[in-house]
Write a protein that holds these residues in place. Structure first.
Motif, short mmCIF file in Angstrom:
data_model
loop_
_atom_site.label_atom_id
_atom_site.label_comp_id
_atom_site.label_asym_id
_atom_site.label_seq_id
_atom_site.Cartn_x
_atom_site.Cartn_y
_atom_site.Cartn_z
N ASP A 26 41.35 36.67 19.77
CA ASP A 26 40.57 36.45 20.82
C ASP A 26 40.77 35.37 21.76
OD1 ASP A 26 39.04 38.38 20.24
OD2 ASP A 26 37.44 37.34 18.99
N LEU A 27 41.53 34.22 21.36
CA LEU A 27 41.92 33.20 22.19
C LEU A 27 43.01 33.71 22.89
CD1 LEU A 27 41.61 29.79 19.61
CD2 LEU A 27 39.82 30.75 21.29
N ASN A 28 43.99 34.04 22.34
CA ASN A 28 45.03 34.62 23.10
C ASN A 28 44.77 35.50 24.27
OD1 ASN A 28 47.63 34.75 23.31
ND2 ASN A 28 48.39 35.61 21.33
N ILE A 29 43.89 36.64 23.98
CA ILE A 29 43.39 37.32 25.05
C ILE A 29 42.72 36.85 26.08
CG2 ILE A 29 41.64 39.36 25.42
CD1 ILE A 29 42.25 40.16 22.49
N ALA A 30 41.84 35.80 25.70
CA ALA A 30 41.14 34.90 26.88
C ALA A 30 42.16 34.03 27.78
CB ALA A 30 40.28 34.12 26.39
N ILE A 31 43.08 33.42 27.08
CA ILE A 31 44.15 32.82 27.71
C ILE A 31 45.02 33.83 28.80
CG2 ILE A 31 45.91 31.49 27.69
CD1 ILE A 31 44.46 30.51 24.83
N ARG A 32 45.57 34.61 28.17
CA ARG A 32 46.41 35.72 28.97
C ARG A 32 45.28 36.46 29.93
NH1 ARG A 32 50.42 38.64 24.67
NH2 ARG A 32 51.59 36.70 23.95
N GLY A 33 44.22 36.96 29.53
CA GLY A 33 43.33 37.30 30.64
C GLY A 33 42.98 36.52 31.62
N PHE A 34 42.82 35.31 31.47
CA PHE A 34 42.73 34.20 32.66
C PHE A 34 44.08 34.29 33.37
CE2 PHE A 34 43.62 30.04 34.12
CZ PHE A 34 42.54 30.04 35.24
N LYS A 35 45.11 34.11 32.83
CA LYS A 35 46.29 33.85 33.65
C LYS A 35 46.95 35.03 34.33
CE LYS A 35 48.41 30.01 30.85
NZ LYS A 35 49.11 29.27 29.97
N SER A 79 33.38 32.45 14.27
CA SER A 79 33.63 31.17 14.66
C SER A 79 33.75 31.02 16.19
CB SER A 79 35.16 30.59 14.04
OG SER A 79 36.05 31.58 14.28
N ILE A 80 33.76 32.17 16.80
CA ILE A 80 33.94 32.28 18.17
C ILE A 80 32.78 32.88 18.90
CG2 ILE A 80 35.30 33.30 20.23
CD1 ILE A 80 36.95 31.14 19.27
N ASP A 81 32.18 32.33 19.89
CA ASP A 81 31.29 33.07 20.83
C ASP A 81 31.92 33.79 21.77
OD1 ASP A 81 29.27 33.99 22.48
OD2 ASP A 81 28.22 32.05 22.21
N ILE A 82 32.17 35.26 21.82
CA ILE A 82 33.01 35.90 22.75
C ILE A 82 32.41 36.00 24.09
CG2 ILE A 82 34.20 37.16 21.18
CD1 ILE A 82 32.75 39.60 21.37
N ASN A 83 31.27 35.91 24.09
CA ASN A 83 30.57 35.92 25.34
C ASN A 83 30.59 34.53 26.29
OD1 ASN A 83 29.16 38.57 25.31
ND2 ASN A 83 27.51 37.57 23.99
N ARG A 84 30.85 33.36 25.39
CA ARG A 84 30.92 32.23 26.35
C ARG A 84 32.58 32.05 26.53
NH1 ARG A 84 28.73 27.04 23.53
NH2 ARG A 84 29.73 26.24 25.40
N LEU A 85 33.52 32.76 25.67
CA LEU A 85 34.73 32.57 25.71
C LEU A 85 35.00 33.26 27.08
CD1 LEU A 85 37.61 31.69 24.80
CD2 LEU A 85 37.58 33.56 23.35
#
Lengths: 322, 160
Positions: free
Chosen positions: A192-201, A218-224
């Motif tokens: 998820d972290l990877n997707i969020a970072i790549r998604g942003f970039k 451990s991750i709130d995907i809506n906030r992420l």
């Protein structure tokens, strides 16, 4: 009393752990002058038999050895399916692409999965997914339709990747084993972290992130997702308030550092299993440790083959289990 | 009602042998599984792991000893097996420390033995230290054995 304690298996694993590659060995490998010297050193350690195999053959053989051992130790090997679902879904992607381009592509399938690659290929070719396990049917059909009708390979991959994460998470949590559950959690969270970072970039939209992010504890995907749609700092701010605060530094450094951080996190979490003589967990930890060392050897050999400086190879090498 | 004295006394002897024996059988079995796992990879460790496997087996021997002493004292072996209900009950109570402590200590000791066998698998030179850990659990089995022996011999001297 001894039921499901895997005492015999764990005692064998304790002995097998002695043969795992440690940091001093990787230092030796790194100090080798060239790729061939590395293969020679690995051969001395028992990696490879004839001395003429390619690196991929050696690594594939080592993976086989691991699973042969595990199948000797555990009556029902399906308890480790959580580790193998990724291979099944990879094979599904490969099969859909192969059918789409209608060409024979060699060596695109991974042999170790919960089902044979041939079954997956046949299912895709005949467009009859009833032969696949239940958790693959829906996503296989959806990904197939997308690939065949729109040719959008990225969307096809996103659909399958999301199903992979959901399956790993669901099965890992349902396994009843603490280590498998934690592995599933970390695997999904790091993805998820990877997707969020790549998604942003890459400036991905909300619809893409909604489709790609998999829920976990451990991750709130809506906030992420909100953070990924906002700015890079917002992702770091969100992460700083989670158990993955350490990831921020790694993400800032480089994508490869972040990947390394994700793998190291799993290794650190499983390390206490070196001292646990009961349950399935030490065996699961051994499998992950073997996968980790195979990955590290691949990185090192690939670096040597391409004449990368030692410092570049070193910063990509994973922490070892032993 | 007095004739039930011997029933209680015999029940105590049986429980001491039975529970300690079950505990030891489970314990030695667990140790054996771990030992076999190590031997599969390193047959040279046989002597060391065998000792660790056998450590939880002592409770069964202690239980047998208590049963034997009790049977001798109550006259089931070579004597007249008559006693009051109170005395029979006291024999029963005297056997309980060995029966209960024997069962649980054997299983707990087995867990430590299995862990120690893991130590020997990785570091055979640490066998001496690894053996001390399960041996510590033995202390409490020995204490229970002593209490049972003292109680049984004490009860024999009582005139009730």
């Amino acid at each position: 009393m001894a039921k499901n304690q895997y005492i015999f298996a764990n005692a064998r694993i304790r002995t097998k752990e002695l043969a795992l590659l440690d940091k001093p060995f990787f230092d030796q490998l790194l100090a080798c002058k060239n790729y061939d010297d590395c293969l020679l050193l690995l051969a001395n350690k028992g990696w490879g038999t004839s001395g003429e195999e390619s690196a991929e053959q050696i690594l594939s053989k080592e993976r086989e050895k691991t699973w042969e051992l595990v199948s000797e130790l555990v009556e029902d090997i399906s308890v480790f399916d959580t580790f193998l679902y990724g291979n099944d879904f990879h094979n599904l992607k490969a099969a859909i692409k192969q059918v789409y381009i209608n060409e024979e592509v060699p060596n695109i399938y991974i042999t170790h999965g919960t089902i044979k690659p041939e079954i997956i290929y046949d299912a895709v070719k005949k467009h009859d997914f009833s032969t696949l396990p239940e958790h693959m049917i829906k996503c296989a059909d959806e990904a197939y339709q997308v690939q065949m009708h729109t040719g959008d390979s990225q969307l096809c991959d996103v659909i399958i990747d999301k199903a992979t994460l959901d399956t790993i998470y669901k099965r890992g949590k349902a396994s009843g084993n603490e280590l498998l559950a934690e592995y599933a959690e970390l695997k999904v969270a790091s993805a998820d972290l990877n997707i969020a970072i790549r998604g942003f970039k890459t400036g991905k939209k909300k619809e893409f992130l909604e489709r790609a992010l998999a829920p976990c504890d451990s991750i709130d995907i809506n906030r992420l997702m909100e953070a990924a749609l906002d700015k890079e700092e917002a992702i770091y701010d969100y992460l700083s308030n989670t158990v993955y605060a350490d990831a921020v530094q790694a993400i800032k450094e480089s994508p490869s550092t972040f990947e390394r951080w994700c793998d190291n996190l799993i290794i650190r979490r499983i390390r206490p299993q070196k001292h646990n003589p009961f349950t399935l967990s030490p065996i699961a930890a051994y499998i992950l440790a073997r996968e980790n060392e195979i990955k590290s050897v691949r990185i090192l050999l690939s670096g040597k083959l391409n004449d990368l400086p030692d410092s570049s190879i070193l910063e990509r090498l994973r922490e070892m289990y032993v | 009602m007095d004739s039930y004295g011997i029933v209680f006394a015999l029940l105590g002897a049986v429980l001491a042998a039975l529970l300690s024996g079950i505990g030891s059988a489970i314990g030695v079995g667990m140790g054996g599984e771990a030992a076999a796992g190590v031997i599969t990879e390193t047959p040279s460790s046989f002597g060391k792991v065998l000792i660790l496997q056998l450590l939880p087996g002592t409770q069964g021997i202690y239980g047998l000893l208590i049963a034997f002493i009790t049977l001798s004292q109550i006259g089931v072996i070579g004597g007249s097996a008559e006693m009051s209900l109170a005395k029979g009950f006291l024999y029963f109570c005297a056997c309980l420390p060995m029966a209960i402590v024997g069962y649980f200590s054997a299983i707990r000791q087995a867990r430590v033995s299995v862990a120690s066998i893991g130590v020997v698998a990785k570091k055979p030179e640490q066998f001496g230290k690894a053996m001390i850990f399960p041996a510590m659990v033995e202390t409490y089995a020995i204490l229970a054995l002593l209490v049972s022996i003292l109680a049984i011999t004490g009860v024999t001297g009582l005139n009730i």
